[in-house]
Design an enzyme around this catalytic site. Sequence first.
Site: not given
Length: 471
Positions: A163, A284, A290, A297
Amino acid sequence: MSEENKQKSSIWGGRFRTGPSDLMQEINASISFDKNLYSEDIEGSKAHALMLEKQQIISPEDLKAIQNGLDQIYTEISNNTFSFKIELEDIHMNIETRLAELIGEPAKRLHTARSRNDQVATDIRLWLRNRIDELDAELQRLQEILLHKAEKNIHTLMPGYTHLQTAQPISFGFHLAAYIEMMGRDRQRLQDCRKRLNESPLGAAALAGTSFPIDRHMTAKTLGFDRPMANALDAVSSRDFALEFTSAAAICAMHLSRLAEEIVIWSTDRFNFIRLSDEFTTGSSIMPQKKNPDAAELIRAKPGRIIGHFVSLATILKGLPLAYGKDMQEDKEPLFDTQKTLSISIAAMSGMIADMSVNQAAMRDALQKGHPTATDLADFLVRELNKAFRDAHHISGSLVALADDKGCPLEDLSLEDMQKIEPLLDESVFAVLKIEDACNARSSFGGTAPDELKKRLEDAASRFNLNQEMK
Ligand code: ARG
């Protein structure tokens, strides 16, 4: 009739007075994508010509001319000097027309006892067989990278989750090794698909076979197929091998996407378990701090495309009457993109894993906060104090709550505090609260204990034929 229209109509010969409209040509042509098949198309034509000559359907001179012409075309296409023509529809007609330009008469005899229907089915099977072999090597390489990282991290402890909540301490190597197994099954699925697709449709002709005395066993053998397909109608109508491939690819992409998601989670500043290299991250345009895990992704997203291709292919084929229908031309783009997408996902994953660095301290810190030895404590109460497991579970839970109240890991509670909850406890309890011991204790077959893991990694290397030395 305009000169251009004459050329268009000449592809199919006599019965057309004009060529197709521009719109017809546009919807009909597949050359923009099926040029991908050029090498397999030439290979198939050569095998066919060789057989025609052996069966005395064409002369040795014709065969020689065809072979030389096809070799030249292969060179032209490989060197990007071939000019593909949309009015010639597809790769088969483009190559055949060029062959006629180069060698004249004999080119026109090549298509004896053959149709584009068996030709294209042969081309795709050859193409896919080659691509499966490449994918197998790419997946094997990824397994080797995972194996290498796993071996280096046999003793690196991290929280194992259920979980996504801390469950029990495990080795980071153990976690990575789970993916070696998944990739292994992905390879087996692809191999299985390869086995079934490796039969030759060539010589099935349009749908019913041919009245020429061809030798389908010979062409099958020349092209490395196990045997000719047994039913000509099936040979030109079936694309279940393409569906099988996209489904195996979808499952593999799904596995990669789970690992990609873990990489995204592990590399957040909250987890900070791993650091990706600059080579596999992006910055970024506005936030200078960043470092985004874009490759992970994208791998996480790619199954969307591949599953889409599976659905697209299944939808094209469903309800399609035998034999060939032009619908089947729509099989190629989903198939090509599936292979390309899977291949780049494997490559990017391999690069990310090979380059990533592991933050053992952050993993240790997360372990301490998550009370991962609470199960071991419950087991101890059963074993040493003869508690029923449900009662032991309750006592261990109360001790976790106490540690949370005090803001410390379980092992930092004093014996006095513990005895307020379970008076029978003594010093020996601290031995089971240690994270290392909890990991070492899980030594059942396939468990996370380092000694057991070492054996399983050895075994994985031999089962999947993995090189343990990094190349
Ligand atoms: N370009 C076609 C395809 O990919 C080749 C087969 C054409 N066959 C036909 N009967 N028109 O499916």
